[in-house]
Design an enzyme around this catalytic site. Structure first.
Site: not given
Length: 117
Positions: A42, A75, A87
């Protein structure tokens, strides 16, 4: 709840990005034998798009590799295009799908993994 669980789990690590005493973001990781799982990442709304998330992911990869993990995985929602790009930029590859992984809204989870060997 999962964040507080990680604080007291000896197999978990939380890396925090700060400016002085102000927390800008964090990444949670859980180690199981030679595997590393990113549990959460986050960045505060005000500090998004400043590269903080990328620095956290890169540091998490260094930490996992330093602990001799063979891979690091996570995930992500298919609708989270910014995270998917991040990612991929960090060397993660799509390796699978978890059907109905997320709720509110219901969505599958894309499994993304970076292998070190």
């Amino acid at each position: 709840k999962s964040l507080s669980d990680d604080l007291f789990n000896t197999g978990s690590i939380l890396l925090v990005a700060r400016a002085g005493e102000k927390v800008l973001g964090y990444i949670g990781m859980r180690f199981v034998l030679d595997e590393c799982y990113i549990t959460n990442i986050a960045v505060t709304l005000r500090h998004r798009r400043e590269g903080i998330g990328k620095k956290l992911v890169i540091q998490a990869c260094k930490e996992a590799k330093g602990r001799e993990a063979v891979f690091i995985t996570l995930e992500v929602r298919p609708s989270n295009e910014a995270a998917l790009r991040l990612y991929e930029e960090c060397g993660f590859l799509k390796e699978g799908m978890r059907t109905n992984f997320y709720t509110s809204p219901d969505e599958d989870g894309i499994i993304m993994t970076k292998r070190f060997n």
